[in-house]
Design an enzyme around this catalytic site. Sequence first.
Site, PDB file in Angstrom:
ATOM      1  CG  HIS A   1      -6.112   4.924  -1.379  1.00  0.00           C
ATOM      2  ND1 HIS A   1      -5.082   4.294  -0.732  1.00  0.00           N
ATOM      3  CD2 HIS A   1      -6.096   4.429  -2.645  1.00  0.00           C
ATOM      4  CE1 HIS A   1      -4.463   3.474  -1.550  1.00  0.00           C
ATOM      5  NE2 HIS A   1      -5.070   3.534  -2.734  1.00  0.00           N
TER       6      HIS A   1
ATOM      7  CG  ASN B   1      -6.900   1.101   0.291  1.00  0.00           C
ATOM      8  OD1 ASN B   1      -7.410   0.557  -0.679  1.00  0.00           O
ATOM      9  ND2 ASN B   1      -5.598   1.257   0.417  1.00  0.00           N
TER      10      ASN B   1
ATOM     11  CB  SER C   1     -11.410   4.661   7.937  1.00  0.00           C
ATOM     12  OG  SER C   1     -10.785   3.403   7.858  1.00  0.00           O
TER      13      SER C   1
ATOM     14  CG  ASP D   1      -1.883   1.109   1.317  1.00  0.00           C
ATOM     15  OD1 ASP D   1      -2.318   1.584   0.257  1.00  0.00           O
ATOM     16  OD2 ASP D   1      -2.234   1.509   2.454  1.00  0.00           O
ATOM     17  CG  HIS D   2      -0.405   4.936   0.106  1.00  0.00           C
ATOM     18  ND1 HIS D   2      -0.710   5.947  -0.781  1.00  0.00           N
ATOM     19  CD2 HIS D   2      -1.552   4.642   0.770  1.00  0.00           C
ATOM     20  CE1 HIS D   2      -1.996   6.267  -0.646  1.00  0.00           C
ATOM     21  NE2 HIS D   2      -2.528   5.473   0.272  1.00  0.00           N
TER      22      HIS D   2
END
Length: 286
Positions: free
Chosen positions: A208, A230, A211, A80-81
Amino acid sequence: MLLNGRDLLDVANRHGFAVPAFNISDWAMLEGVMQVSEEEHAPVIVAIHPDELSHVGVDLLPAVLARAGRSTVPVTVHLDHGATYEQVLTAIRAGFTSVMIDGSLLPFDENVALTRRVVETAHAVGLSVEGELGTIGRTDGYAESGTDDIVYTQPDEAARFVAETGVDSLAVAVGTRHGIYPAHLAPALRLDLLAEIKAVAPLPIVLHGGSNNPDDEITQAVTLGVNKINISSDIKVAYHDKLREVLLDRAEREPNTIQPPAVRAMKVVAAQKIGLFRAAGKAALY
């Protein structure tokens, strides 16, 4: 069943659901993510950020890959990233089956050049690549990379970026932020922009900063063609809040009594996300 990200997300793109990418930072979190995915019969992406990788160490990767390989559901192990070509090479050597190169803070042409270089390398060894165009916002100093002001992905640039890089999936900026939103900052997705991007870039689209966003907006985003979302902060908050609660009992000292309640709390959140993304039961499609 261990897959690369292209094989995992192409199915999601064809069938109109999103695969959760859960960030993990220890073995108990990994096991919880795998358990809930198997219980919900849902494909899953195990996401590990370079900061998380520096915490768990690349020596954990063989165990992560072994657990993914014997899973009853499709699993992708994803960097990730990744910020540099060298970080991606480290991930390839470690055994990741999918990588992200995040050149979103670079000028467009430099982002294209870096991403294309990663695509050429990763595709040569059977790995998939996620690129990013536009910048995700950030909420605090604990959040992953992002900018104070969101730079929204433009549809015409998205089409060019996909054509010039050959990426397998594209992370876009449509209003999300990394981390947990403070009271003064309300999440709001540009769903109109998302629809425009998907129309000109019909590959798997990635969200992304998934949350702490309203469920109804996430549901609409999936309907409009987001295929990977994500989730890091939401499951980490559930996990670590429960750990703090358990550790208030100073008699507890054994991990096999301390960590299971935290894993259960995390699994409740993860199961809700799986249902929200329409991923439950979709393992049968692979």
